[in-house]
Design an enzyme around this catalytic site. Structure first.
Site, short mmCIF file in Angstrom:
data_model
loop_
_atom_site.label_atom_id
_atom_site.label_comp_id
_atom_site.label_asym_id
_atom_site.label_seq_id
_atom_site.Cartn_x
_atom_site.Cartn_y
_atom_site.Cartn_z
N ASP A 55 0.37 0.61 8.53
CA ASP A 55 -0.63 -0.19 9.25
C ASP A 55 0.11 -1.10 10.22
O ASP A 55 1.34 -1.16 10.18
CB ASP A 55 -1.46 -1.04 8.26
CG ASP A 55 -0.58 -1.96 7.44
OD1 ASP A 55 -0.15 -1.54 6.34
OD2 ASP A 55 -0.26 -3.07 7.89
N GLU A 97 4.23 5.61 -4.17
CA GLU A 97 5.52 5.58 -3.48
C GLU A 97 6.61 6.37 -4.21
O GLU A 97 7.60 6.77 -3.59
CB GLU A 97 5.94 4.11 -3.24
CG GLU A 97 5.03 3.45 -2.22
CD GLU A 97 5.25 1.96 -2.08
OE1 GLU A 97 5.03 1.43 -0.99
OE2 GLU A 97 5.62 1.29 -3.08
#
Ligand code: SAH
Length: 227
Positions: free
Chosen positions: A195, A12
């Protein structure tokens, strides 16, 4: 301005490290990258996954490195059908979905002395909206619920969406929000969807996490230029 860039996982924050030359400082089991960018001093770190880890790193960024604003970047599971994998959203407010003393008659997410929801900085959110507009990108906003669980179950997903009116779920944002709010440091929570948090969400997560993490980091990098 001293600005913190916080993620939960190396993927990230990696896009920042690749784009900007950094110096490294180690403290309390965390690695802090320092950099000059767009006229700002950046303090970049990943906390490791979960609310406690995120709270430790956010506190260090504020107390040790004296940051004046914190931007979180990362990935999340979508709880509503209008959020698709790869899309960007920023949190308007955040709650902890696994904080539960409802046995005493309190609403889920509430403990005495705190509010259920912590609001993000309107000023930073406005800068994000302008950044998206200038770049011609779609940026959505929504309520984010955080908890120390990877959500990959349709019933649990529906329960979190309904109980908190939440649009996305992840494992750090609400704890970062609580720390920043306690120290009165303006903060921004950016997430790209990896997701959809239902049955077998881990399969999509494994496929899309890295791309989504980069989408989020790239956006935050652009946003800093407007702060
Ligand atoms: N890749 C890790 C596990 C990831 S846990 C490993 O194998 O070690 C999921 C991470 O992505 C957390 O940091 C969380 O904030 C975010 N996240 C993405 N989708 C999520 C979901 N469906 N539920 C909870 N957190 C999710």
């Amino acid at each position: 301005m001293k600005i913190a860039i916080l993620g939960a996982m190396p993927e990230e924050i990696d896009p920042f490290i690749v784009e900007i030359p950094t110096q490294i400082d180690y403290y309390a089991g965390n690695k802090f990258y320092k950099a000059e960018f767009a006229g700002h001093e950046l303090f970049i770190a990943y906390s490791k996954i979960g609310k406690v880890n995120a709270a430790i790193t956010a506190t260090l960024l504020i107390e040790k490195f004296k940051v004046e604003a914190l931007l979180f970047t990362g990935v999340a599971g979508a709880l509503k059908d209008n959020f698709k994998i790869g899309e960007l959203l920023y949190a308007t407010k955040l709650a902890q979905h696994d904080l539960d003393i409802s046995a005493f008659g309190h609403p889920v997410g509430y403990v005495p002395g705190n509010e259920i929801f912590v609001n993000t900085s309107k000023k930073l959110n406005k800068i994000a909206v302008k950044t998206a507009k200038d770049l011609g990108l779609t940026l959505k906003s929504g309520v984010i619920a955080s908890g120390d669980q990877f959500i990959c179950d349709d019933d649990k997903k529906a329960w979190i969406a309904k109980t908190f009116g939440a649009d996305a779920v992840e494992m750090e944002g609400a704890s970062v929000a609580q720390v920043c709010s306690a120290f009165k440091v303006p903060f921004f929570i950016m997430r790209a969807i990896s997701d959809v948090a239902g049955h077998k969400a881990e399969i999509d997560y494994d496929e899309f996490m890295e791309n989504s993490a980069k989408t989020s980091a790239d956006f935050v990098l652009k946003m800093i230029e407007k702060i």
